[in-house]
Scaffold this active site. Structure first.
Site, PDB file in Angstrom:
ATOM      1  CE1 TYR A  53       2.864   5.139  13.310  1.00 45.74           C
ATOM      2  CE2 TYR A  53       1.640   2.989  13.584  1.00 45.74           C
ATOM      3  CZ  TYR A  53       2.724   3.629  12.957  1.00 45.74           C
ATOM      4  OH  TYR A  53       3.639   3.119  11.912  1.00 45.74           O
ATOM      5  N   PRO A 212       1.749  -1.245   1.867  1.00 46.72           N
ATOM      6  CG  PRO A 212       0.195  -2.672   2.401  1.00 46.72           C
ATOM      7  CD  PRO A 212       0.879  -1.713   2.713  1.00 46.72           C
ATOM      8  CG  LEU A 213      -3.209  -1.580  -0.678  1.00 47.35           C
ATOM      9  CD1 LEU A 213      -4.717  -1.428  -0.423  1.00 47.35           C
ATOM     10  CD2 LEU A 213      -2.974  -2.616  -1.667  1.00 47.35           C
ATOM     11  CB  ALA A 214       1.632   2.955  -3.403  1.00 50.43           C
ATOM     12  N   GLY A 215      -0.268   3.947  -0.696  1.00 43.69           N
ATOM     13  CA  GLY A 215      -1.102   4.786  -0.071  1.00 43.69           C
ATOM     14  C   GLY A 215      -2.430   4.763  -0.806  1.00 43.69           C
ATOM     15  CG  LEU A 218      -0.118  -0.242  -6.056  1.00 44.05           C
ATOM     16  CD1 LEU A 218       1.034  -0.991  -5.271  1.00 44.05           C
ATOM     17  CD2 LEU A 218       0.152  -0.596  -7.406  1.00 44.05           C
TER      18      LEU A 218
END
Length: 329
Positions: A53, A212-215, A218
């Site tokens: 990262y 978890p929020l699809a980038g 969502l």
């Protein structure tokens, strides 16, 4: 904050995992410090990072930011369950990547130095290494445990059969093996429900969903985004491709009275195998807004409405089924 055990271990971690991928590339060290301090104030004790990262080969930018944060003292390190990863290229030479004993040994030593700590709570393989035998990987892991440098090991981006193979070989060696799997998992990507999640449930691994929020898709993507991941050209194409479902999704969230991002996280938390979705706030305000997710409880009717909008792979009626029942008797 609510807490749960990490897989079958006795280790208690928060139901939200602080993702640090933005630290350095998108969030300054000073703002990163503020986010980490606020996370601890809110009781988010589970943090995820990786040796790559920062996205400059070998520089470990994000790990170093976290290490500088820990170095301030005040119990910051002691209050944190820190997870990092090994696999991707960190050096421009043949053994600077993947999962040989040499790569694992050097990778761990360099992560310890960057994080300014003498042990790593959860050391995760960033990907399966199909060319390295499990016996070699486990010899390296067992040595790190003996030296007190790593407490637990996890996987990321593994298939279900990779997890099964890893755990059966660990059993033969009398080794704890894997305790978690970090997988891409969200309402637009439900493939892990076929085999990864059943394998994790069988072998006692906690699932840690990434993206978890699809980038951001969502999280209320139909509102025009000027910045962040959902403002990218690729994200806008995904939004256009999924617009009818997203319109129904955001209407459902409006009916529930909660923002779409928190409902998407709550949906993941409703799965008993999920330990903690990884949230990646760029600002303190985004972190504060996310805390509501652990309070949302979705009833069966709401879960069925969500299934209608985002059908599971192999959906039969209102309930999804794991492999092989999803596609065979």
């Amino acid at each position: 904050m609510q807490y749960t055990r990490l897989g079958r271990t006795g280790l208690q971690v928060s139901r939200l995992c602080l993702g640090t991928m933005n630290f350095g590339p998108q969030t300054t060290p000073e703002d990163s410090f503020r986010i980490m301090d606020r996370a601890l104030e809110h009781g988010i004790n589970f943090w995820d990072t990786a040796d790559v990262y920062g996205w400059k080969t070998g520089e470990r930018i994000t790990e170093k930011i976290i290490g500088d944060f820990f170095a301030q003292g005040g119990g910051r390190r002691e209050k944190t369950v820190i997870a990092t990863k090994v696999y991707n290229k960190v050096e421009e030479w043949p053994n600077g990547q993947r999962l040989s004993k040499l790569r694992i040994k050097r990778g761990c030593e360099d992560s310890l130095k960057a994080l300014k700590t003498d042990y790593i709570d959860l050391y995760q393989m960033h990907h399966i290494d199909r060319d390295c035998p499990w016996e070699e990987v486990y010899e390296a892991f067992e040595q790190l445990v003996r030296e007190g440098k790593v407490l637990y090991f996890g996987s990321s981006n593994f298939a279900g059969w990779h997890i099964a193979a890893a755990q059966e070989i660990a059993r033969q060696r009398g080794f704890l093996g894997l305790v978690s799997e970090q997988s891409k998992y969200h309402l637009l990507c439900r493939h892990p429900e076929l085999e990864v999640i059943p394998a994790c449930e069988k072998y006692g691994l906690g699932v840690i969903p990434w993206s978890p929020l699809a980038g951001g898709i969502l999280g209320g993507a139909l509102q025009k985004a000027a910045e962040g991941r959902r403002a990218s050209e690729q994200a806008q194409k995904e939004i256009d491709n999924n617009r009818p479902a997203l319109e129904r999704w955001e209407a459902l969230c409006k009916d529930l009275g909660d923002n779409p991002a928190n409902v998407a996280l709550a949906w993941l938390l409703s799965n008993k195998v999920v330990t903690a979705p990884i949230i990646g706030p760029r600002t303190v305000e985004q972190l504060n807004d996310t805390l509501r997710a652990v309070e949302i409880k979705l009833n069966d009717d709401t879960l069925e409405r969500i299934d209608e909008i985002f059908p599971a792979v192999g959906l039969y009626g209102p309930k999804s089924k794991p492999a092989p029942e999803a596609y065979a008797w």
